[in-house]
Scaffold this motif. Structure first.
Motif, PDB file in Angstrom:
ATOM      1  N   UNK A  46      17.521  21.207  26.849  1.00 25.34           N
ATOM      2  CA  UNK A  46      16.440  21.202  27.832  1.00 25.34           C
ATOM      3  C   UNK A  46      15.970  19.783  28.138  1.00 25.34           C
ATOM      4  N   UNK A  47      16.485  18.813  27.397  1.00 23.93           N
ATOM      5  CA  UNK A  47      16.062  17.427  27.591  1.00 23.93           C
ATOM      6  C   UNK A  47      17.189  16.543  28.107  1.00 23.93           C
ATOM      7  N   UNK A  50      18.438  13.320  37.561  1.00 23.38           N
ATOM      8  CA  UNK A  50      17.484  13.176  36.461  1.00 23.38           C
ATOM      9  C   UNK A  50      16.685  14.450  36.221  1.00 23.38           C
ATOM     10  N   UNK A  51      16.737  15.399  37.162  1.00 29.88           N
ATOM     11  CA  UNK A  51      15.906  16.603  37.014  1.00 29.88           C
ATOM     12  C   UNK A  51      16.718  17.839  36.657  1.00 29.88           C
ATOM     13  N   UNK A  52      18.021  17.703  36.610  1.00 30.51           N
ATOM     14  CA  UNK A  52      18.837  18.869  36.250  1.00 30.51           C
ATOM     15  C   UNK A  52      19.298  18.715  34.802  1.00 30.51           C
ATOM     16  N   UNK A  53      18.781  19.560  33.940  1.00 27.60           N
ATOM     17  CA  UNK A  53      19.194  19.527  32.541  1.00 27.60           C
ATOM     18  C   UNK A  53      20.411  20.431  32.341  1.00 27.60           C
ATOM     19  N   UNK A 112      20.626  22.781  30.201  1.00 24.22           N
ATOM     20  CA  UNK A 112      20.147  24.166  30.057  1.00 24.22           C
ATOM     21  C   UNK A 112      19.885  24.801  31.412  1.00 24.22           C
ATOM     22  N   UNK A 113      19.386  24.003  32.364  1.00 26.84           N
ATOM     23  CA  UNK A 113      19.141  24.517  33.709  1.00 26.84           C
ATOM     24  C   UNK A 113      20.443  24.992  34.337  1.00 26.84           C
ATOM     25  N   UNK A 160      21.359  28.261  32.679  1.00 30.22           N
ATOM     26  CA  UNK A 160      20.450  29.341  33.121  1.00 30.22           C
ATOM     27  C   UNK A 160      20.778  29.784  34.536  1.00 30.22           C
ATOM     28  N   UNK A 217       8.777  12.343  40.519  1.00 30.40           N
ATOM     29  CA  UNK A 217       8.224  13.214  39.465  1.00 30.40           C
ATOM     30  C   UNK A 217       9.353  14.057  38.880  1.00 30.40           C
ATOM     31  N   UNK A 218      10.223  13.399  38.127  1.00 27.12           N
ATOM     32  CA  UNK A 218      11.413  14.068  37.616  1.00 27.12           C
ATOM     33  C   UNK A 218      11.058  15.170  36.624  1.00 27.12           C
ATOM     34  N   UNK A 219       9.967  14.986  35.892  1.00 28.49           N
ATOM     35  CA  UNK A 219       9.573  15.992  34.892  1.00 28.49           C
ATOM     36  C   UNK A 219       9.188  17.296  35.578  1.00 28.49           C
ATOM     37  N   UNK A 233       9.955  18.146  38.630  1.00 27.28           N
ATOM     38  CA  UNK A 233      11.148  18.614  39.331  1.00 27.28           C
ATOM     39  C   UNK A 233      12.047  19.362  38.358  1.00 27.28           C
ATOM     40  N   UNK A 234      12.165  18.840  37.144  1.00 24.25           N
ATOM     41  CA  UNK A 234      12.980  19.486  36.127  1.00 24.25           C
ATOM     42  C   UNK A 234      12.407  20.842  35.759  1.00 24.25           C
ATOM     43  N   UNK A 235      11.066  20.944  35.686  1.00 30.00           N
ATOM     44  CA  UNK A 235      10.418  22.229  35.391  1.00 30.00           C
ATOM     45  C   UNK A 235      10.786  23.267  36.446  1.00 30.00           C
ATOM     46  N   UNK A 286      13.261  23.270  38.559  1.00 32.87           N
ATOM     47  CA  UNK A 286      14.696  23.581  38.521  1.00 32.87           C
ATOM     48  C   UNK A 286      15.000  24.511  37.356  1.00 32.87           C
ATOM     49  N   UNK A 287      14.323  24.308  36.250  1.00 30.09           N
ATOM     50  CA  UNK A 287      14.516  25.179  35.078  1.00 30.09           C
ATOM     51  C   UNK A 287      14.132  26.617  35.402  1.00 30.09           C
ATOM     52  N   UNK A 288      13.128  26.767  36.285  1.00 29.89           N
ATOM     53  CA  UNK A 288      12.710  28.123  36.680  1.00 29.89           C
ATOM     54  C   UNK A 288      13.662  28.749  37.683  1.00 29.89           C
TER      55      UNK A 288
END
Lengths: 164, 152
Positions: free
Chosen positions: A71-72, A121-124, A126-127, A130, B122-124, B126-128, B130-132
């Motif tokens: 996730x990181x 930078x925003x695609x992990x 885990x993403x 998922x 705001x990559x953090x 954005x990552x949230x 994308x995770x959803x």
């Protein structure tokens, strides 16, 4: 966006290992899965292990396992390990007497780089895993709905045929 | 902390000061009038929603959004305008709980798309998103700095 072969292999391998949490996946299986040589794969795995993203153990029961927090770890993190001088936010050098159009071209290219960097930078890892599962579920639901619709149509046709 | 100790409910007017404080802690900007206006609009209209997450009666997070139709030529979409989680309560899944509730609201309203906009750096956050499950949509935001009225 062009990535060198090692980078692509590294992304494929790490994503696959993240999708198999806690499992040891043999290098041979990885090489077969992605159709790549074990020699090239070994180099990639060594770099990933040095970066403390994976462990690699030899012998029976050995294999590779992802050990960092998926996730990181982002796509940018993986790419940075394998691409030389690759950075989305490095200013392009210009001579003092460069024409002003060069500065505008540089600004546009920087805009592209900024978008690319924000995405990577925003695609992990885990993403990615998922989203693969989400699309699989959506695909199965769509197939099921299509199957139900076809079944209903066949039932209707059967009744119609029977009536005639 | 178990998920059941976190409650997600519609914001009340007495929550707004906590939201203002939390937003200021996150963004550095206190926007009192903005948040009371958001509360009035989103909470009192059927196409809007303003939720807070509570932990032991404290506001630990918030999310707000509404359904917008035909703006920029887009069919109805559920917009998420803001989300924030108190640092003290991070990594408890509060952001995800808030997101799932607003997603359920949009689904119940027969909205087919969730959309949001955020700063490119705001990559953090954005990552949230994308995770959803969100990904880059079919629109792009463009802007231009205007000269001041005196210089125009």
């Amino acid at each position: 966006m062009r990535l060198n072969q090692a980078t692509q292999y590294a992304i494929w391998v790490t994503v696959h290992l993240v999708s198999r949490p806690g499992e040891q996946v043999s290098a041979g299986d990885l090489a077969d899965l992605f159709g790549i040589s074990q020699h090239h794969l070994a180099k990639v795995i060594r770099s990933l292990a040095f970066a403390r993203l994976v462990t690699s153990t030899r012998g029976p029961g050995g294999g590779c396992q992802f050990i960092a927090d998926p996730k990181r770890v982002t796509l940018f993190d993986i790419i940075s390990l394998f691409e030389d001088n690759w950075s989305g936010d490095r200013p392009r050098a210009q001579k003092p007497d460069s024409p002003p159009t060069l500065a505008e071209v540089s600004r546009v290219l920087s805009e592209i780089d900024r978008i690319t960097l924000a995405t990577l930078r925003s695609i992990t890892l885990q993403t990615i895993v998922n989203n693969t599962e989400r699309r699989s579920i959506q695909h199965n639901v769509a197939d099921s709905a299509a199957g139900n619709a076809n079944g209903a149509a066949r039932a209707t046709n059967t009744v119609t045929d029977g009536d005639t | 902390m178990a998920a059941e100790q976190i409650t997600i409910e519609p914001a009340k007017v007495e929550d707004i000061q906590s939201v203002i404080d939390l937003d200021e802690a996150i963004t550095g900007s206190a926007k009192s009038e903005y948040w009371y206006n958001i509360y009035n609009r989103q909470s009192l209209q059927s196409n809007g929603i303003f939720l807070v997450a509570r932990v032991d009666d404290a506001v630990a997070g918030y999310i707000t959004g509404n359904i917008r139709t035909w703006e920029f030529g887009s069919p109805p979409a559920g917009w998420i305008h803001a989300i924030g989680v108190n640092d003290t309560y991070r990594k408890l899944g509060i952001g995800t709980l808030l997101f799932e509730r607003i997603k359920a609201f949009f689904i119940e309203s027969d909205t087919a798309t969730i959309r949001t906009m955020l700063h490119i750096d705001d990559h953090l956050l954005m990552s949230f998103f994308r995770f959803q499950g969100l990904s880059a949509g079919p629109f792009i935001e463009l802007d231009m700095t205007l000269p001041s009225n005196e210089m125009a």
